[in-house]
Design an enzyme around this catalytic site. Structure first.
Site, short mmCIF file in Angstrom:
data_model
loop_
_atom_site.label_atom_id
_atom_site.label_comp_id
_atom_site.label_asym_id
_atom_site.label_seq_id
_atom_site.Cartn_x
_atom_site.Cartn_y
_atom_site.Cartn_z
N HIS A 229 0.82 -1.11 -0.12
CA HIS A 229 -0.12 0.09 0.07
C HIS A 229 0.88 1.14 -0.10
O HIS A 229 0.57 2.27 -0.66
CB HIS A 229 -0.67 0.01 1.17
N GLY B 51 -2.91 -1.56 -7.09
CA GLY B 51 -1.87 -2.80 -7.40
C GLY B 51 -1.91 -3.65 -8.26
O GLY B 51 -3.21 -4.29 -8.54
P1 AMP Z 1 -6.60 -3.67 -0.41
O1 AMP Z 1 -6.37 -2.79 1.06
O2 AMP Z 1 -6.27 -5.06 0.00
O3 AMP Z 1 -7.98 -3.46 -0.64
O4 AMP Z 1 -5.42 -3.07 -1.42
C1 AMP Z 1 -5.65 -1.88 -1.66
C2 AMP Z 1 -4.61 -1.45 -2.86
O5 AMP Z 1 -3.26 -1.94 -2.50
C3 AMP Z 1 -5.05 -2.39 -3.98
O6 AMP Z 1 -4.93 -1.67 -5.29
C4 AMP Z 1 -4.15 -3.51 -4.01
O7 AMP Z 1 -4.13 -4.16 -5.45
C5 AMP Z 1 -2.96 -2.91 -3.57
N1 AMP Z 1 -1.77 -3.83 -2.98
C6 AMP Z 1 -2.35 -4.60 -2.05
N2 AMP Z 1 -1.14 -5.47 -1.99
C7 AMP Z 1 -0.12 -4.96 -2.80
C8 AMP Z 1 1.15 -5.30 -2.84
N3 AMP Z 1 1.79 -6.43 -2.43
N4 AMP Z 1 1.99 -4.76 -3.83
C9 AMP Z 1 1.18 -3.76 -4.46
N5 AMP Z 1 -0.01 -3.31 -4.41
C10 AMP Z 1 -0.78 -4.01 -3.60
#
Ligand code: AMP
Length: 270
Positions: free
Chosen positions: A38, A148
């Site tokens: 994030h 991501g």
């Molecule tokens: P989430 O909180 O899991 O909904 O993720 C929020 C954003 O962070 C989304 O766009 C995910 O794809 C991105 N994200 C989560 N994990 C990663 C990672 N390891 N590398 C890059 N982006 C990430």
């Protein structure tokens, strides 16, 4: 400096109007429990925009499994601290009733890409995801929003959403951040025991093509090592996988063809 925190959508909208920030706002929507993945999105937004808004909302409409929602890690204090250290300007932490005045009687559906892989394994997941992303983009009104590649299918669907509804936001793809063992960072990783973590390292190793195993043999090897397979598929030179280890679900994807390595040109796997 501590980011300015908004818990009311009305307050955020009034502030946005008063300060006239829309031409220079970068936006990173999350469900909290922030980690270096994030943080990389936040850092990119801070670099590319005058102001950055982070949203934290655990969206119940995209969970198909009640215990996954219940057990989703909630770490607001630490998240605010990461946002502060990353120079995020604003944090929006809305409530369900504020975000869903319709109680989810209106929803966004995609009928093609959303029916394979994650969409097939998690019915209704993408309806909830697309609906919340549309709501948040309309509320935040950012010039750019950062997503991501870890959730590659989600990223493609959000790109399609922006195009289909003529949204004034550029959707920026950011590379997957991994730990020193090549394991993609995820909020759900904290639920793995240390033994499960060691076992789980086989998943990215096989999926990335390091072992030269084929699409046919990878599921067999993983099953033999105690993984439950949701899917392992290849589309347009990218290999996608979702597995379960115990009750922890892991998803990942890798480009397995040099020709489509660019993060910003996203092939449609269909
Ligand atoms: P989430 O909180 O899991 O909904 O993720 C929020 C954003 O962070 C989304 O766009 C995910 O794809 C991105 N994200 C989560 N994990 C990663 C990672 N390891 N590398 C890059 N982006 C990430």
């Amino acid at each position: 400096m501590l980011p300015k925190i908004f818990t009311s959508i009305k307050d955020w909208q009034a502030f946005l109007k008063k300060e006239n920030l829309t031409h220079s706002l970068g936006f990173v929507p999350t469900m909290g429990n922030l980690h270096a993945g994030h943080q990389s999105l936040l850092e990119r937004s801070v670099q590319e925009n005058d102001h950055t808004l982070l949203s934290i909302f655990i969206n119940p409409t995209q969970f198909d499994n009640h215990s996954d929602l219940e057990n989703y890690p909630r770490t607001l204090e630490e998240d605010i601290d990461i946002a502060r250290k990353t120079n995020v300007d604003f944090i929006l932490i809305p409530t369900f009733s504020d975000l869903y005045p319709d109680n989810y009687t209106y929803k966004v559906q995609e009928t093609h890409l959303s029916h394979i892989m994650e969409g097939k394994s998690r019915p209704n997941h993408f309806d909830g995801m697309l609906t919340i992303v549309l709501k948040l983009l309309l509320i935040a009104k950012p010039i750019r929003a950062y997503f991501g590649e870890k959730d590659f299918q989600q990223l493609q669907l959000v790109q399609g959403l922006a195009k289909a509804f003529f949204l004034d936001t550029e959707i920026i793809a950011c590379p997957t951040i991994r730990d020193e063992n090549g394991f993609a960072l995820s909020s759900r990783n904290s639920r793995l025991s240390s033994e499960q973590y060691r076992q789980a390292l086989l998943f990215p190793k096989l999926l990335s093509g390091q072992t030269q195993d084929s699409l046919k043999t990878i599921p067999e090897i993983l099953s033999g090592c105690g993984f439950q397979i949701d899917y392992i598929e290849e589309h347009c030179g990218r290999r996608f996988g979702a597995v379960k280890l115990g009750n922890v679900r892991l998803i990942d994807n890798f480009c397995i063809q040099n020709s489509i390595q660019s993060s910003n040109s996203i092939p449609n796997p269909l």
